[in-house]
Design a protein around this motif. Structure first.
Motif, short mmCIF file in Angstrom:
data_model
loop_
_atom_site.label_atom_id
_atom_site.label_comp_id
_atom_site.label_asym_id
_atom_site.label_seq_id
_atom_site.Cartn_x
_atom_site.Cartn_y
_atom_site.Cartn_z
N GLU A 134 -2.23 -5.95 24.54
CA GLU A 134 -3.17 -5.50 23.27
C GLU A 134 -4.57 -5.50 24.54
O GLU A 134 -5.61 -5.15 24.39
CB GLU A 134 -3.80 -6.28 22.41
CG GLU A 134 -4.09 -6.49 21.25
CD GLU A 134 -5.40 -5.04 20.86
OE1 GLU A 134 -5.82 -4.76 20.49
OE2 GLU A 134 -4.29 -3.88 21.10
N ARG A 135 -5.00 -6.23 25.39
CA ARG A 135 -5.54 -6.82 26.29
C ARG A 135 -5.95 -5.30 27.19
O ARG A 135 -7.57 -5.28 27.25
CB ARG A 135 -5.61 -8.17 27.33
CG ARG A 135 -6.53 -9.42 26.22
CD ARG A 135 -5.86 -10.72 26.73
NE ARG A 135 -5.56 -10.90 28.22
CZ ARG A 135 -4.20 -11.44 27.65
NH1 ARG A 135 -4.04 -11.80 26.77
NH2 ARG A 135 -3.25 -11.74 28.76
N LEU A 136 -4.48 -5.07 27.49
CA LEU A 136 -5.43 -3.57 28.75
C LEU A 136 -5.59 -2.69 28.14
O LEU A 136 -6.24 -1.57 28.70
CB LEU A 136 -3.58 -3.55 29.32
CG LEU A 136 -2.51 -4.35 30.06
CD1 LEU A 136 -1.46 -4.04 30.92
CD2 LEU A 136 -3.13 -4.07 30.82
N ARG A 137 -4.81 -2.41 26.35
CA ARG A 137 -5.76 -0.99 26.23
C ARG A 137 -6.70 -1.77 25.18
O ARG A 137 -7.03 -0.51 25.79
CB ARG A 137 -4.70 -1.47 24.65
CG ARG A 137 -4.86 -0.11 23.33
CD ARG A 137 -5.18 -0.30 21.81
NE ARG A 137 -5.74 -1.22 21.39
CZ ARG A 137 -7.01 -1.32 21.17
NH1 ARG A 137 -7.56 -0.23 21.64
NH2 ARG A 137 -7.40 -2.65 20.60
N ARG A 138 -7.55 -2.72 25.33
CA ARG A 138 -9.04 -2.92 24.59
C ARG A 138 -9.64 -2.25 26.23
O ARG A 138 -10.46 -2.14 26.40
CB ARG A 138 -9.33 -4.35 24.55
CG ARG A 138 -10.44 -5.10 23.97
CD ARG A 138 -11.28 -4.30 22.76
NE ARG A 138 -12.04 -4.05 22.41
CZ ARG A 138 -13.06 -3.44 22.33
NH1 ARG A 138 -13.07 -2.37 21.72
NH2 ARG A 138 -14.30 -4.22 21.65
N SER A 139 -9.38 -3.09 27.43
CA SER A 139 -9.72 -2.63 28.46
C SER A 139 -9.83 -1.25 28.86
O SER A 139 -10.81 -1.04 29.24
CB SER A 139 -8.85 -3.54 30.04
OG SER A 139 -9.14 -5.11 29.67
N ASP A 197 -6.08 -9.73 36.33
CA ASP A 197 -5.15 -11.25 35.79
C ASP A 197 -3.57 -11.18 35.69
O ASP A 197 -3.12 -11.39 35.01
CB ASP A 197 -6.22 -11.04 34.33
CG ASP A 197 -7.57 -11.28 34.67
OD1 ASP A 197 -8.34 -11.30 35.66
OD2 ASP A 197 -7.88 -10.68 33.72
N ARG A 198 -3.20 -10.46 36.23
CA ARG A 198 -1.88 -10.19 36.91
C ARG A 198 -0.43 -11.50 37.30
O ARG A 198 -1.41 -12.06 38.11
CB ARG A 198 -1.14 -8.89 37.12
CG ARG A 198 -1.22 -7.51 36.65
CD ARG A 198 -0.32 -7.58 35.47
NE ARG A 198 -0.80 -8.55 34.35
CZ ARG A 198 -1.97 -7.94 33.55
NH1 ARG A 198 -3.07 -6.60 34.11
NH2 ARG A 198 -2.04 -8.78 31.97
N ARG A 199 0.04 -12.06 36.91
CA ARG A 199 0.35 -13.23 38.10
C ARG A 199 1.21 -13.00 39.13
O ARG A 199 1.53 -11.44 39.05
CB ARG A 199 1.83 -13.91 36.84
CG ARG A 199 1.56 -13.96 35.49
CD ARG A 199 2.34 -14.44 34.47
NE ARG A 199 2.97 -13.95 33.96
CZ ARG A 199 4.76 -14.12 33.17
NH1 ARG A 199 4.46 -15.30 33.02
NH2 ARG A 199 5.05 -13.02 32.98
N PRO A 200 1.59 -13.92 39.47
CA PRO A 200 2.03 -13.36 41.27
C PRO A 200 3.67 -12.19 40.67
O PRO A 200 4.48 -11.51 41.69
CB PRO A 200 2.60 -13.90 42.14
CG PRO A 200 1.14 -14.96 41.41
CD PRO A 200 1.47 -15.04 39.81
#
Length: 437
Positions: free
Chosen positions: A355-360, A323-326
């Motif tokens: 926070e989404r990265l930490r949660r993943s 889900d990273r931008r180009p």
């Protein structure tokens, strides 16, 4: 040893040069051989044409002088008759010598020389007869030539008959004189017919050979041109392949210099260069910077070995790139430390992403040899809007935030703030405040 290496290198270079030029040398040699063969064939055919002219003139002279001798009885005219007749007889003997099995080359040479042919032309006459007498035009010319053998014999016998008659005195019978003269005229006419056919056939054959050899030379020259084009194209393609390989190698080395060999992510060098570039253009929008340290990496390494640790780093790298931008950049900075650069990203969005990265990572479970490991990370976040911020300051702020996240118990996002009275609230905290309101 160095001399041996140098000599072997020179030897390989020489062989390479030979390999490059050998096709051209072979075609040039072939072209020269065909050209030499063409000249030899045309020269031999020309010699036969010249020999035919000499043969025909001598035959006519023999008839002429014998006729004069018939009417005058002058011995000098009979001698001229014999000298003229010796030319076609010499050619006849040469042909007989070449038709024998085995071929009598010396007898053929003597016969052609008696026939008045130039000594330099004799080898070509013999060569053409021996090796090309089966060719249609030459076969037909030889057939016309052989057809004059009975006439030469008759003319020779005729001369002896006339000499024997004149030995008794002049021929007084006019009817006898007229008969002998008429027969000589008939022989001359027959000789002329065969000589013209011989000359015509040789002329047609000469033109056919010239056309054939010209076509062969054109084809050979065309082959040389095509070979030159093919070889040049091959050299160009080899050079292009070498340049492509060199370019690919440069790209590979450049990629290796800017990427982590294990995960394929950008390394610290590329990360800092990109960060500096984004800091120089921070006026285009706020810049988000995230540093992330894995909390349980040492446990995996110690209990399962470095191979398991490497596998964990690769899986975490894949997760961070989702889900990273180009224009975002994910990098491995070393060990279990990762960094993210988020250009034109507001502080709130930067915190949400962190926070989404930490949660993943918290939801991710790493399995190795029937063992499962929980994976968490301490995340430091800083947002930069001041174009005067230096690379060292930006990294120091993000690193300090990551360190504070570890101090506060790990598995959390810590936001850096340059002003102590400013607090950036994470997404889940804002949602809780909104619910109480």
């Amino acid at each position: 040893m160095f001399r041996r290496t140098e000599s072997s290198t020179k030897g390989r270079s020489f062989l390479h040069v030979i390999k490059l030029v050998s096709p051209f040398v072979m075609v040039v040699v072939l072209q020269a051989t065909i050209a030499g063969f063409s000249l030899e064939v045309m020269s031999s055919v020309r010699a036969y044409v010249a020999g035919e002219a000499l043969w025909s003139r001598s035959q006519k002279n023999a008839v002429y002088f014998l006729n004069l001798y018939l009417h005058s009885g002058e011995k000098s005219q009979f001698a001229q008759y014999q000298a003229s007749l010796a030319v076609p007889i010499g050619d006849e003997f040469a042909r007989w010598a070449l038709e024998r099995d085995p071929v009598d080359v010396e007898a053929a040479r003597i016969g052609f020389l008696q026939g008045g042919n130039h000594p330099d032309d004799v080898p070509g006459l013999i060569w053409l007869f021996r090796y090309f007498s089966g060719v249609s035009f030459l076969q037909e010319a030889i057939r016309e030539w052989a057809a004059t053998d009975p006439m030469l014999l008759e003319l020779s016998v005729f001369g002896e008959v006339i000499r024997s008659e004149l030995a008794k005195g002049p021929v007084q019978d006019n009817g006898r004189l007229q008969f002998l003269s008429a027969r000589l005229s008939e022989l001359n006419t027959q000789f002329t017919v065969h000589a013209k056919r011989f000359s015509t056939v040789l002329g047609e054959g000469s033109r056919a050979i010239k056309l054939t050899l010209t076509c062969i030379n054109i084809v050979t020259a065309g082959t040389l041109i095509l070979l030159l084009i093919w070889h040049t194209r091959r050299l160009v393609l080899q050079r292009q392949a070498f340049e492509d390989a060199l370019h690919a190698e440069k790209e590979r080395l450049a990629w290796q210099a800017s990427h982590d060999w294990l995960t394929g992510l950008s390394n610290r060098r590329a990360f800092e260069a990109r960060l500096q570039n984004e800091l120089d253009n921070v006026a285009a929008g706020p810049l988000g910077l995230i540093l992330l340290d894995l909390d349980q990496f040492k446990n995996v390494n110690d209990s399962c070995g470095h191979l398991a640790g490497d596998r964990l780093l690769c899986q975490v790298s894949s997760l961070l790139q989702q889900d990273r931008r180009p224009h975002d950049l994910v990098a491995r900075l070393g060990g279990d430390e990762f960094g993210l650069i988020l250009p034109q990203c507001s502080p709130s969005n930067t915190v949400d992403i962190a926070e989404r990265l930490r949660r993943s990572l918290e939801l991710f479970s790493f399995a190795w040899d029937d063992r499962c490991f929980a994976v968490t990370a301490s995340v430091g976040v800083t947002c930069i809007a001041d174009r005067d911020t230096t690379l060292e300051e930006a990294m120091r702020r993000a690193d300090a935030a990551c360190y504070r996240a570890k101090e506060k118990g790990r598995n959390r996002v810590q936001v850096d703030s340059v002003r102590p009275d400013v607090v950036v609230v994470a997404a889940r905290a804002r949602e809780a405040v909104a619910a109480r309101g």
